[in-house]
Design a protein around this motif. Sequence first.
Motif, PDB file in Angstrom:
ATOM      1  N   ARG A  80     -10.596  24.375 -16.912  1.00  0.00           N
ATOM      2  CA  ARG A  80     -10.530  23.349 -15.791  1.00  0.00           C
ATOM      3  C   ARG A  80      -9.741  22.269 -16.001  1.00  0.00           C
ATOM      4  O   ARG A  80      -9.871  21.568 -17.111  1.00  0.00           O
ATOM      5  CB  ARG A  80     -12.062  22.976 -15.741  1.00  0.00           C
ATOM      6  N   GLN A  82      -7.714  18.731 -14.017  1.00  0.00           N
ATOM      7  CA  GLN A  82      -7.791  17.950 -12.841  1.00  0.00           C
ATOM      8  C   GLN A  82      -6.677  17.408 -12.167  1.00  0.00           C
ATOM      9  O   GLN A  82      -5.728  17.160 -13.090  1.00  0.00           O
ATOM     10  CB  GLN A  82      -8.571  16.570 -13.499  1.00  0.00           C
ATOM     11  N   ASP A  84      -5.684  14.331 -10.005  1.00  0.00           N
ATOM     12  CA  ASP A  84      -6.328  13.281  -9.696  1.00  0.00           C
ATOM     13  C   ASP A  84      -8.022  13.212  -9.238  1.00  0.00           C
ATOM     14  O   ASP A  84      -8.434  12.904  -8.163  1.00  0.00           O
ATOM     15  CB  ASP A  84      -5.729  12.712  -8.195  1.00  0.00           C
ATOM     16  N   GLY A  85      -8.604  13.843 -10.170  1.00  0.00           N
ATOM     17  CA  GLY A  85      -9.991  14.133 -10.222  1.00  0.00           C
ATOM     18  C   GLY A  85     -10.374  15.216  -9.591  1.00  0.00           C
ATOM     19  O   GLY A  85     -11.686  15.550  -9.437  1.00  0.00           O
ATOM     20  N   ARG A  86      -9.722  16.045  -8.894  1.00  0.00           N
ATOM     21  CA  ARG A  86     -10.158  17.319  -8.271  1.00  0.00           C
ATOM     22  C   ARG A  86      -9.854  18.334  -9.102  1.00  0.00           C
ATOM     23  O   ARG A  86      -8.842  18.491  -9.976  1.00  0.00           O
ATOM     24  CB  ARG A  86      -9.099  17.350  -6.941  1.00  0.00           C
ATOM     25  N   PRO A  87     -10.912  19.245  -9.184  1.00  0.00           N
ATOM     26  CA  PRO A  87     -10.617  20.325 -10.152  1.00  0.00           C
ATOM     27  C   PRO A  87      -9.688  21.211  -9.815  1.00  0.00           C
ATOM     28  O   PRO A  87      -9.401  21.947  -8.627  1.00  0.00           O
ATOM     29  CB  PRO A  87     -12.169  21.086  -9.919  1.00  0.00           C
ATOM     30  N   VAL A  88      -8.795  21.392 -10.909  1.00  0.00           N
ATOM     31  CA  VAL A  88      -7.967  22.652 -10.682  1.00  0.00           C
ATOM     32  C   VAL A  88      -7.801  23.512 -12.025  1.00  0.00           C
ATOM     33  O   VAL A  88      -8.681  23.333 -12.790  1.00  0.00           O
ATOM     34  CB  VAL A  88      -6.277  22.150 -10.262  1.00  0.00           C
ATOM     35  N   GLU A 122     -10.095  29.232  -6.546  1.00  0.00           N
ATOM     36  CA  GLU A 122      -9.388  28.110  -6.970  1.00  0.00           C
ATOM     37  C   GLU A 122      -8.153  27.814  -6.323  1.00  0.00           C
ATOM     38  O   GLU A 122      -7.674  28.575  -5.686  1.00  0.00           O
ATOM     39  CB  GLU A 122      -9.138  28.385  -8.456  1.00  0.00           C
ATOM     40  N   THR A 123      -8.034  26.481  -6.406  1.00  0.00           N
ATOM     41  CA  THR A 123      -6.892  25.996  -5.599  1.00  0.00           C
ATOM     42  C   THR A 123      -5.502  25.692  -6.072  1.00  0.00           C
ATOM     43  O   THR A 123      -4.419  25.972  -5.494  1.00  0.00           O
ATOM     44  CB  THR A 123      -7.121  24.603  -4.645  1.00  0.00           C
ATOM     45  N   THR A 169      -1.678  19.512  -3.145  1.00  0.00           N
ATOM     46  CA  THR A 169      -1.961  18.217  -3.194  1.00  0.00           C
ATOM     47  C   THR A 169      -1.324  17.313  -4.203  1.00  0.00           C
ATOM     48  O   THR A 169      -1.327  17.840  -5.488  1.00  0.00           O
ATOM     49  CB  THR A 169      -3.392  17.777  -3.047  1.00  0.00           C
ATOM     50  N   GLY A 171      -0.291  14.423  -6.964  1.00  0.00           N
ATOM     51  CA  GLY A 171      -1.144  13.774  -7.873  1.00  0.00           C
ATOM     52  C   GLY A 171      -0.948  13.902  -9.180  1.00  0.00           C
ATOM     53  O   GLY A 171       0.114  14.746  -9.772  1.00  0.00           O
TER      54      GLY A 171
END
Length: 182
Positions: A80, A82, A84-88, A122-123, A169, A171
């Motif tokens: 895991r 991040q 910008d705080g989003r999970p990737v 997952e993105t 996105t 970040g």
Amino acid sequence: MLVRRERAGDVAAVRAVVAAAFTRPAEPDDRPETVTETPIEVRLLDELRADPGWIPALSLVAVDGQIDAGEVVGHVVCTRGQLDGRPVLGLGPLAVRPDRQRAGVGSALMHAVLAAAEARDETLVALLGEPAYYRRFGLRPASEFGIVAPDPQWGAYFQARPLGGAAPTPGRFRYAEPFERL
């Protein structure tokens, strides 16, 4: 060769594969204190296993022979990260036993882990690695997506791939915490 999820009984074999894959041969001018017995990737893997960012479903092994009795010849993991705080996801290390390198083991592991990540919805996956190798798996310089590497000096070696049709996105990317201690 088969690719499957890592099992508890595989840990020692995975450590051995990672150690063999990342051991740097000593150079004639190396000072003894600069040559380490255990590659840093082995310690990283040990620390990742104990980290909350460890995702068992994305720790895969390649085995020669039978699925239950085969010999581990390769390993890949996504943990895991991040954005910008989003999970990737952060991919790595990817390791293939030296005597099996250039035989498709790494490619099979990459295809399998990317497919498994996409199946989990997952993105994005990001990694630090050789662009000429990882390009074949759809990875591109992360900067093309507006993704900032943990170290700006990584340049085109820090790569990303959006998954599942997600629009990337922009970040700042962060790996799981053990990567930050390297």
